[in-house]
Write a protein that holds these residues in place. Structure first.
Motif, PDB file in Angstrom:
ATOM      1  N   LEU A 133      46.339  59.771  51.799  1.00 48.13           N
ATOM      2  CA  LEU A 133      45.378  58.640  52.128  1.00 48.13           C
ATOM      3  C   LEU A 133      46.557  57.778  52.831  1.00 48.13           C
ATOM      4  O   LEU A 133      46.821  57.428  53.640  1.00 48.13           O
ATOM      5  CB  LEU A 133      44.561  58.490  51.213  1.00 48.13           C
ATOM      6  N   ASP A 134      47.508  57.677  52.115  1.00 50.26           N
ATOM      7  CA  ASP A 134      48.610  57.233  51.786  1.00 50.26           C
ATOM      8  C   ASP A 134      50.108  57.004  53.117  1.00 50.26           C
ATOM      9  O   ASP A 134      50.345  56.899  54.618  1.00 50.26           O
ATOM     10  CB  ASP A 134      50.088  57.032  50.414  1.00 50.26           C
ATOM     11  N   GLU A 135      49.256  58.531  53.199  1.00 49.23           N
ATOM     12  CA  GLU A 135      50.600  59.459  54.108  1.00 49.23           C
ATOM     13  C   GLU A 135      49.330  59.066  56.404  1.00 49.23           C
ATOM     14  O   GLU A 135      50.495  58.457  57.588  1.00 49.23           O
ATOM     15  CB  GLU A 135      50.711  60.733  54.055  1.00 49.23           C
ATOM     16  N   GLU A 136      48.319  58.622  55.713  1.00 43.07           N
ATOM     17  CA  GLU A 136      47.348  58.941  57.002  1.00 43.07           C
ATOM     18  C   GLU A 136      47.470  57.045  57.726  1.00 43.07           C
ATOM     19  O   GLU A 136      46.843  56.846  58.324  1.00 43.07           O
ATOM     20  CB  GLU A 136      46.300  59.861  56.757  1.00 43.07           C
ATOM     21  N   GLY A 137      47.990  56.696  56.951  1.00 41.68           N
ATOM     22  CA  GLY A 137      48.072  54.902  56.793  1.00 41.68           C
ATOM     23  C   GLY A 137      46.438  54.135  56.359  1.00 41.68           C
ATOM     24  O   GLY A 137      46.655  53.269  56.841  1.00 41.68           O
ATOM     25  N   ILE A 138      45.922  54.807  55.274  1.00 40.16           N
ATOM     26  CA  ILE A 138      44.156  54.677  55.099  1.00 40.16           C
ATOM     27  C   ILE A 138      44.524  53.565  54.158  1.00 40.16           C
ATOM     28  O   ILE A 138      43.454  53.273  53.988  1.00 40.16           O
ATOM     29  CB  ILE A 138      43.698  55.362  55.386  1.00 40.16           C
TER      30      ILE A 138
END
Length: 225
Positions: A133-138
């Motif tokens: 989720l962090d990698e996706e910017g969420i």
């Protein structure tokens, strides 16, 4: 079929059952090895797909396709993370988040969770779901400090989370309150008929029978968890 319906249909049909496995193999949307960029598919007027690389911080709700949304929400633990963060306005402790997700999974309170139930969810979020989720910017996930915070892009997923929660609530019904109620009523009937002398039972025997009904349901409930 609109975007929300398409995503929810895919979630319903494709939700995985094994939450404890590392799910990085479910597709990284074209990101590079450091997770610094992702591929977003845009539809042109002619209907052809055109791919472009975008940094997660620049992705907006308008950039999200059905595949993008499904990629994030296909796993229930990720849905539960976003569900928990919906009502937050700042950083939260990752441990608190993991405990609430575990409680939702077990349909119980945080206090009633076993150490193993807490640990399984904690490790899964720590190793797989929060980094994704962090990698996706969420979300913003500080792994070293154990802090999680909702990012602006998370708002784009709120409608899907609300609808998914509604669907899951309709599908999952806890039968145990009704079973306890039946056991209590049955015990009360035994005590009543014994009290009026309708059956040749002493008060002790009638009380033992009534208690055995509740005990049997309690044991069955414990074994089913």
């Amino acid at each position: 079929m609109n975007l929300a319906d398409a995503v929810l249909d895919r979630i319903s049909d494709g939700d995985d059952g094994d939450e404890d496995e590392d799910e990085d193999e479910d597709g990284d949307r074209g990101g590079d090895e450091d997770g610094e960029s992702r591929t977003v598919t845009e539809s042109t007027a002619s209907g052809d797909g055109e791919e472009k690389e975008m940094h997660p911080d620049t992705v907006t709700e308008a950039d999200l396709s059905t595949d993008d949304v499904f990629h994030v929400l296909q796993t229930k633990r990720r849905r539960d993370v976003l569900r928990y963060l919906q009502d937050t306005s700042g950083p939260v402790r990752m441990r608190d988040l993991a405990e609430q997700v575990a409680a939702w999974e077990q349909q119980t309170s945080i206090e009633a969770l076993s150490s193993n139930e807490r640990q399984r969810v904690y490790i899964s979020l720590y190793q797989s779901h929060l980094p994704k989720l962090d990698e996706e910017g969420i979300v913003t996930y500080d792994k070293d400090r154990g802090i999680v915070e909702r990012a602006p892009l998370a708002a784009a997923f709120d409608p899907y989370i609300d609808e998914a929660i509604g669907s899951e609530s309709e599908e999952v019904r806890d039968p145990w309150p009704e079973r306890y109620a039946v056991a209590i009523v049955a015990g009360a009937v035994v005590l009543t008929v014994a009290g009026f002398g309708l059956v040749p039972l002493s008060g002790i025997v009638a009380g033992t029978i009534a208690l055995s009904f509740v005990t049997a349901v309690t044991v069955a409930h414990a074994l089913a968890r």
